[in-house]
Design an enzyme around this catalytic site. Sequence first.
Site, PDB file in Angstrom:
ATOM      1  N   ILE A 295       0.861  -1.194   0.000  1.00  0.00           N
ATOM      2  CA  ILE A 295       0.000   0.000   0.000  1.00  0.00           C
ATOM      3  C   ILE A 295       0.892   1.237   0.000  1.00  0.00           C
ATOM      4  O   ILE A 295       1.740   1.407   0.876  1.00  0.00           O
ATOM      5  CB  ILE A 295      -0.926   0.009   1.227  1.00  0.00           C
ATOM      6  N   ARG A 326      -8.872 -15.027  -8.333  1.00  0.00           N
ATOM      7  CA  ARG A 326      -9.613 -16.228  -8.697  1.00  0.00           C
ATOM      8  C   ARG A 326      -9.813 -17.101  -7.457  1.00  0.00           C
ATOM      9  O   ARG A 326      -9.079 -16.990  -6.473  1.00  0.00           O
ATOM     10  CB  ARG A 326      -8.858 -16.993  -9.783  1.00  0.00           C
ATOM     11  N   TYR A 328      -9.095 -20.076  -6.732  1.00  0.00           N
ATOM     12  CA  TYR A 328      -8.031 -20.996  -6.339  1.00  0.00           C
ATOM     13  C   TYR A 328      -6.707 -20.287  -6.073  1.00  0.00           C
ATOM     14  O   TYR A 328      -5.695 -20.940  -5.801  1.00  0.00           O
ATOM     15  CB  TYR A 328      -7.833 -22.092  -7.407  1.00  0.00           C
ATOM     16  N   GLU A 337       2.069  -3.366   5.792  1.00  0.00           N
ATOM     17  CA  GLU A 337       1.116  -3.049   4.730  1.00  0.00           C
ATOM     18  C   GLU A 337       1.377  -3.851   3.461  1.00  0.00           C
ATOM     19  O   GLU A 337       0.922  -3.469   2.387  1.00  0.00           O
ATOM     20  CB  GLU A 337       1.164  -1.550   4.404  1.00  0.00           C
TER      21      GLU A 337
END
Length: 452
Positions: A295, A326, A328, A337
Amino acid sequence: MEASLLADRLKRRVWVKNWLWWQLPPLVRWYVATPIVTVVALMSVLAVHTDWRVSDLAKFAVLVCCGSISVASTPRIMYRVSGVTADFSNIWILPIAILLPPIYAMLAPIPFFAIMQLWVHRGVPHRSVFTGASFSLSFVGVSFLFHSFPQSFAGETLGTGLHAFTWVLAVAACEIAGGRLQHALIAGAVKLTNPDVRILEMERNRERWLGIFVEIDIAVLITVALGLSIDLVIIAGPTVLLVRRFLVHPILVAQSRADAKTGLLNVSTWEREAETEILRSVRTRTSLALALVDIDHFKLVNDTYGHLAGDKVLKAVAEALRGQLRGYDKAGRFGGEEFVLLLTQANEDEACRIAERLRAYVARMEVPVNDIPGAACVRLTISIGVTAMDAGHPRDLTDMLAATDSALYQAKQMGRNRVCVARQIQRVELEIGMPDLPEVVEADPAGASSGP
């Protein structure tokens, strides 16, 4: 000195003028206040019309002690887990509502929620009081409902034969009705506070319904046992604690794998699963990629708005990771962060596209610094380093993490809010005598990479 600080902290929590309730929208404020005022008024009326008996007070004291032990012995983390009853306190409120006059059902939640608020899980005061009031209203309704059944169907004492069967049916029906009423009161407050919440979707949680079924079953069994003899509390108490122990054990195991602030995998769990997945990819000769997310200017958020706002930012980014990856893929909190992603069955270009999609999504986010309506919002950006392991070119986890760290460093050096990818340059070790080195390039939004 410590006693003085504790007294000041307790005063701030108890003093109503300091509650966030005053900052709620008017409709929500009065919705929260109505059950509380109703409980106080109804309790005053019932106290005057109740025939106070020493035997009833003794039963009430025993059941409250059992419920208090159940609340006090509940792990604090369970109050943050949805889908399962946290402390089973209402299992002890049901026999109070069935076996004693209605006012006792109104009084029972008070010590339970006081113990929870002061020693176990210190929630927002007005929410805890509202929840306690909703329990009181629901179970005083249970008491009136049960005592409205004719003596031939239910009655104050448990009979034999067909009467025992109908008595149990009445108890089960009252528990279901009380639980649904209490849930409706809480759900109404949640919906008013956040209209975007979909209550029906929450109701479809399979684990939550399993917890409700267990709760109803145990509550009815305990009520039947105590209806036969209050002395059976010696068996009932340990039974409740053991059932709760086996019910919450899988959840506690899952929580031990997760980071407390974000709910993502903690670093040790993520590394174990990443090493396993890398070995599988080497064995099956499939692609795999890692990404390191940081971040931008996170310290500025903490310095400007405080660490609680920083925690909200961490949770918001973690939620973005869960929503954009996704099913998986595996996301973990790497520390501070930084977050780390394991992108299975993804080559370099696909990993760059996923990272770019995530970067663009976070750049559009606005995170409120607190829960107060109209609070200031924080705009975020993230920098991402990516590296991939192509099929037939095995790499270990340490090497890949070092490469992603180099790519992340390059992304921050180039101005942040971008994705950089680390490619592996193949060297001839016999001629140069050096290990493979990463070449860092910037990824374009389309997913292909280009030189800086």
